[in-house]
Motif scaffolding. Structure first.
Motif, mmCIF file in Angstrom:
data_model
loop_
_atom_site.group_PDB
_atom_site.id
_atom_site.type_symbol
_atom_site.label_atom_id
_atom_site.label_comp_id
_atom_site.label_asym_id
_atom_site.label_seq_id
_atom_site.Cartn_x
_atom_site.Cartn_y
_atom_site.Cartn_z
ATOM 1 N N ILE A 1 41.297 15.281 117.480
ATOM 2 C CA ILE A 1 40.776 15.430 116.357
ATOM 3 C C ILE A 1 39.134 15.760 116.569
ATOM 4 N N ARG A 2 38.680 14.940 117.345
ATOM 5 C CA ARG A 2 37.158 14.821 117.825
ATOM 6 C C ARG A 2 36.881 16.203 118.681
ATOM 7 N N ILE B 1 48.933 13.531 104.257
ATOM 8 C CA ILE B 1 49.719 14.824 103.840
ATOM 9 C C ILE B 1 51.211 14.548 104.572
ATOM 10 N N LEU B 2 51.468 13.715 105.699
ATOM 11 C CA LEU B 2 52.548 13.577 106.460
ATOM 12 C C LEU B 2 53.345 12.642 105.438
ATOM 13 N N VAL C 1 43.071 2.798 111.862
ATOM 14 C CA VAL C 1 41.857 3.646 111.669
ATOM 15 C C VAL C 1 41.042 3.046 110.754
ATOM 16 N N ILE C 2 41.574 2.612 109.604
ATOM 17 C CA ILE C 2 40.547 2.121 108.605
ATOM 18 C C ILE C 2 39.694 1.075 109.207
ATOM 19 N N VAL C 3 40.467 0.078 110.055
ATOM 20 C CA VAL C 3 39.973 -1.028 110.438
ATOM 21 C C VAL C 3 39.067 -0.521 111.320
ATOM 22 N N VAL D 1 39.263 12.632 108.677
ATOM 23 C CA VAL D 1 40.284 13.916 108.832
ATOM 24 C C VAL D 1 41.747 13.214 109.252
ATOM 25 N N LEU D 2 41.813 12.300 110.159
ATOM 26 C CA LEU D 2 43.023 11.772 110.474
ATOM 27 C C LEU D 2 43.852 11.165 109.396
ATOM 28 N N ILE D 3 43.302 10.055 108.682
ATOM 29 C CA ILE D 3 43.798 9.549 107.387
ATOM 30 C C ILE D 3 44.150 10.645 106.425
#
Length: 201
Positions: A163-164, A186-187, A133-135, A179-181
């Protein structure tokens, strides 16, 4: 003549430090192999082209382990089960080596090893998702037409699409990666207290 501190270190005067170094090497190599197997299974799931550089790399890293397993576990259209089994095997070996290196004074039971393997594999899988996701977010801002951008987009799309549906664009900016990160972090924080052995710290 007293050897200097650095010499005593390499002469194993500090077995705890040497154990940490050995564990670091095992976890690094095992993590690379296990994550490559998971990424291979996920790439198969999203039908990423095998000619893609990402697929070529992970295939080169994991073929020696995955291809023999395919004789026992055939892939389906939606999942490369041999890659999943390979990742579990690697995780189990890493977990077993950790318990042996940690000097617990007893041989670990199979349930203990498998629980450690599952937690370790989940931990590494979450970090893999965060990395992807970061990439993807960086490429979308810096160079959306980079050669790897379509493949990264294909890998992250299934993760970001749900999520979108709930997170709209704000000022034309897509906040779904953030949001996903956050959710993945949290997980990770939920999983960490369960890792009581310190295997993943």
């Amino acid at each position: 003549m007293i050897a200097p501190s650095w010499a005593r270190f390499f002469l194993c005067d500090n077995p705890r430090a040497m154990s940490r170094i050995i564990w670091l090497l095992i976890e690094t190599v095992g993590g690379l192999l296990a994550v490559s197997c998971i990424l291979r299974a996920y790439a198969h799931r999203v039908h990423l082209s095998p000619r893609n550089p990402i697929c070529q790399f992970i295939n080169a890293v994991t073929d020696w382990l995955v291809l023999p397993l395919r004789r026992l576990v055939a892939p389906t259209r939606s999942m490369d089960w041999a890659s999943v089994v390979a990742a579990v095997i690697v995780a189990a070996v890493v977990a077993l080596l950790y318990f042996l290196i940690s000097g617990a004074g007893r041989a670990p039971g199979p349930i203990e090893v498998m629980l450690g393997a599952v937690f370790w594999l989940l931990n590494r899988t979450i970090y893999l998702m965060i990395g992807l996701v970061i990439v993807q977010a960086i490429l979308s801002w810096v160079n959306p037409y980079a050669p790897l951008a379509p493949a990264i987009q294909q890998l992250t799309q299934p993760l970001l699409t749900p999520i979108r549906k709930f997170v709209p664009l704000i000022g034309g900016v897509d906040l779904s990666p953030l949001v996903l990160i956050l959710l993945l972090q949290i997980l990770l924080s939920i999983l960490d207290p369960a890792l009581l052995t310190g295997m993943f710290r």
